[in-house]
Enzyme design. Sequence first.
Site, PDB file in Angstrom:
ATOM      1  N   ASP A 483       0.808  -1.223   0.000  1.00 42.93           N
ATOM      2  CA  ASP A 483       0.000   0.000   0.000  1.00 42.93           C
ATOM      3  C   ASP A 483       0.836   1.266   0.000  1.00 42.93           C
ATOM      4  OD1 ASP A 483      -2.622  -0.838  -0.038  1.00 42.93           O
ATOM      5  OD2 ASP A 483      -2.733  -1.099   2.129  1.00 42.93           O
TER       6      ASP A 483
HETATM    7  C1  GLC Z   1      -0.647   2.588   5.848  1.00 44.36           C
HETATM    8  C2  GLC Z   1       0.136   1.394   6.345  1.00 44.36           C
HETATM    9  C3  GLC Z   1      -0.114   0.178   5.522  1.00 44.36           C
HETATM   10  C4  GLC Z   1      -1.576  -0.020   5.372  1.00 44.36           C
HETATM   11  C5  GLC Z   1      -2.257   1.235   4.849  1.00 44.36           C
HETATM   12  C6  GLC Z   1      -3.741   1.032   4.772  1.00 44.36           C
HETATM   13  O1  GLC Z   1      -0.178   2.993   4.617  1.00 44.36           O
HETATM   14  O2  GLC Z   1       1.503   1.634   6.379  1.00 44.36           O
HETATM   15  O3  GLC Z   1       0.487  -0.934   6.116  1.00 44.36           O
HETATM   16  O4  GLC Z   1      -1.799  -1.080   4.516  1.00 44.36           O
HETATM   17  O5  GLC Z   1      -1.985   2.306   5.678  1.00 44.36           O
HETATM   18  O6  GLC Z   1      -4.442   2.116   4.353  1.00 44.36           O
HETATM   19  C1  GLC Z   2      -1.547  -3.753   5.424  1.00 48.42           C
HETATM   20  C2  GLC Z   2      -2.777  -3.839   4.568  1.00 48.42           C
HETATM   21  C3  GLC Z   2      -2.573  -4.737   3.385  1.00 48.42           C
HETATM   22  C4  GLC Z   2      -1.328  -4.391   2.662  1.00 48.42           C
HETATM   23  C5  GLC Z   2      -0.140  -4.362   3.598  1.00 48.42           C
HETATM   24  C6  GLC Z   2       1.130  -3.901   2.923  1.00 48.42           C
HETATM   25  O1  GLC Z   2      -1.354  -4.949   6.106  1.00 48.42           O
HETATM   26  O2  GLC Z   2      -3.876  -4.286   5.308  1.00 48.42           O
HETATM   27  O3  GLC Z   2      -3.674  -4.670   2.514  1.00 48.42           O
HETATM   28  O4  GLC Z   2      -1.136  -5.325   1.637  1.00 48.42           O
HETATM   29  O5  GLC Z   2      -0.401  -3.485   4.662  1.00 48.42           O
HETATM   30  O6  GLC Z   2       1.098  -2.554   2.627  1.00 48.42           O
END
Ligand code: GLC
Ligand code: GLC
Length: 811
Positions: A483
């Site tokens: 993300d």
């Molecule tokens: C933030 C976190 C990430 C997560 C995302 C969800 O970017 O670092 O881990 O998946 O928020 O919106």
């Molecule tokens: C968080 C989010 C997941 C994403 C991950 C890596 O765990 O829930 O959707 O893939 O972060 O960013």
Amino acid sequence: MKYGFFDDNNKEYVITTPKTPLPWINYLGCTDFFTLISNTCGGYTFYKDAKLLRMTRYRYNDTTLDTNGKYFYIKDGDTIWNPGWQPTKTELDSYECRHGIGYSKFTGAKNDIEAALVTFVPIGDPVELTKVTLTNKGNAKKDIQLFSYVEWCLWNADDDMKNYQRNLSIGEVEVVDSTIYHKTEYRERRNHYAVYSVNAKIDAFETSRDEFRGAYNGPDKPAAVIAGKLNSTIASGWYPIASHQLNVSLNPGESKTFVFALGYVENAEDDKWEKPGVINKKKADALLAKYQTTEDFDKAFDGLCKYWNELLSKFHIASKDEHVNRMVNIWNQYQCMVTFNMSRSASYYETGIGRGMGFRDSCQDLLGFVHLIPDRARERIIDIASTQFQDGSAYHQYQPLTKKGNSDIGSGFNDDPLWLIAGTSAYIRETGDTSILEEMVPYDNDMSVATTLMEHLKRSFNYIVNHKGPHDLPLIGRADWNDCLNLNCFSEHPGESFQCFGPSEGPVAESVFIAGMFVKYGREYAALAKLMGDTAEEARVLAEVDKMIAAIEKDGWDGEWFVRAYDAYSQKIGSKECEEGQIYIEPQGMCVMAGVGVDDGNAKKALDSVKEKLDTKYGVMILQPAYTRYHLELGEITSYPPGYKENAGIFCHNNPWISIAETCIGRGDRAFEVYKKTCPSYIEDISEIHRTEPYVYSQMVAGADAKFHGEAKNSWLTGTAAWTFTNISQYILGIYPTLEGLSVNPCTPAEFGDFNVTRVYRGVTYNIEIKNPNKVQKGVASLLVDGKEIQGNIIPFDGSKDTVNVIATMR
Ligand code: GLC
Ligand code: GLC
């Protein structure tokens, strides 16, 4: 250092001090009614949706303080204490918390009084039950007071903590006998209320928080408890609560037991009132009537235990490794149920007011859950697919109560569509139920444009085919699985959401990770097309997959490992050419799982590079070297300090990908080494470093560059649960469901020894004995199915017997 121990016979983790490094929580409830409960009785309750139907309050941004929960106070002379230690924090003479499967137990003792609590949500009813047993362990008679306490949330948890100008005027309650009814907003647009009751005559009650606590007091020093007397006030506005007072006399050796019930009730729109202003209590009374005695409580508790024992018996291993047995048979499967229920919405790190059900998260959660309750997985797949857009892309999240796509978090995460194939394929491999593919499923909840689920999968696949960049690799969109790799965002101002800012459609930035997914899940989709008799589609899909493999080999390979992505200027990310972030974990795991590089040795090279560059004693880091400054063109990933989260943290979710990839090239020793590093039971001894619960996985462990290397965060709600269960059960232990039947193909460490697995598959119990006389890491020399030798690894499913006995002998 440990703060407790595993009690495997009772399937419990026993916490022996309330002073754990962080609150260690458990989840109560299996379907609609849920409670989070910490080892000191903190936490909160909601019905179906942690944001929209929150029943009790929790204080935000105060995790370690852990304020608010369902508390019981005992006043014994001048001493006031809580069996779970919080909130008074009076030192106890003894304390124990047992987090079990769907229940928690607390025993606290002080000055010869022992208080034992058992709390759970019975199967099938929207109610949390707590049995409180008070025992006089001393030689003198005791006259004590017991006070219950919950603080109501005014339903919408987000509004509840922001909109004081309205909310401090709307709180309403009713009290009849021992039952307190919370009915805020019931007079207008709500048709539901909450109840808190006890199965005994009470001496007094309180429904106003200010009366209970007194001005300037916290829950640790409630004035009414100190005075030993509740005022029986009916709250009007401000902060409604529910508290019961029970005066209890106990002779030496005597015990008294009370059953408390916290419930949720909905009435039909035309049946809301008993008389003007008085709520219709029929359903509440019927619900409470079911749990009036200790026997009722115990029976419902047995029901919960039976329910779980049956679920957990669907996959059971007996090996000489107690950690594997414990995690596989109990905790990992349990966490898979919790992540299936919660997605990433409500934990001690997810507020329940931010994220709903993640599209990609929920699809992946299915992988570890589908064998437990396939019908619920089926329903979930339809819910998820119903939020997909007509072009195959998807909302990134949807709201659990309404099941509608949530545009706050946007769309355009280009890996999302492929996860729908992953989840659906896992469901069909598990159940054989192809009828799901023929279900008519809407797009963006609009039934007028519904198509079959199979058509949804086709659009998922085609979305990637139609969104490729300059290297014929998939465009990344807002981000892929990571993300925080936001290649089209270019955010310069604080407060802009990295995931929503900037164009979701960048025409250049590409993801090698999605390319790997496309190969893996494209093939699974092709297999479904074949199964449905559409060989033309199968051939088309496989041709696209071949093109993608060629693109990965040409521009996705860096010499010693797979490239991660190309940015919006077509510069490589995750390449030796980069200054920072030269190697990323995700494409190494995903491409090898997809089979890319397995034949030409690149897979081995990539995994050797992972070991050399990303490994630590606490797990495999997401990338190296960590980014030391903010890169506008890379987005959120470079916003984290080195070693945390997506910037070179150990992001546990993708460790099983590496472990699975190792099994794809037959290295059982290394696959298991990677498994062990993040496995909660294996690292219980370093709880003071790891800090989160030693019975479940956390999202992240701080990497080598971080100040607190080895410290975990974001426990419970992580795709790590499903992927680790998939890894250990299907790849390391090697019991993999295929469309045709169960495949048996373990890849274990040479020293793992023989083991037995019981696996319930499509209603048939497979007793599988695996022998490894020559201590090999992979390869089955003979497979005996009910005494008959079969060729290959797959036991064709026929369903004619209830039990099938299998003996697999490794080479
Ligand atoms: C933030 C976190 C990430 C997560 C995302 C969800 O970017 O670092 O881990 O998946 O928020 O919106
Ligand atoms: C968080 C989010 C997941 C994403 C991950 C890596 O765990 O829930 O959707 O893939 O972060 O960013």
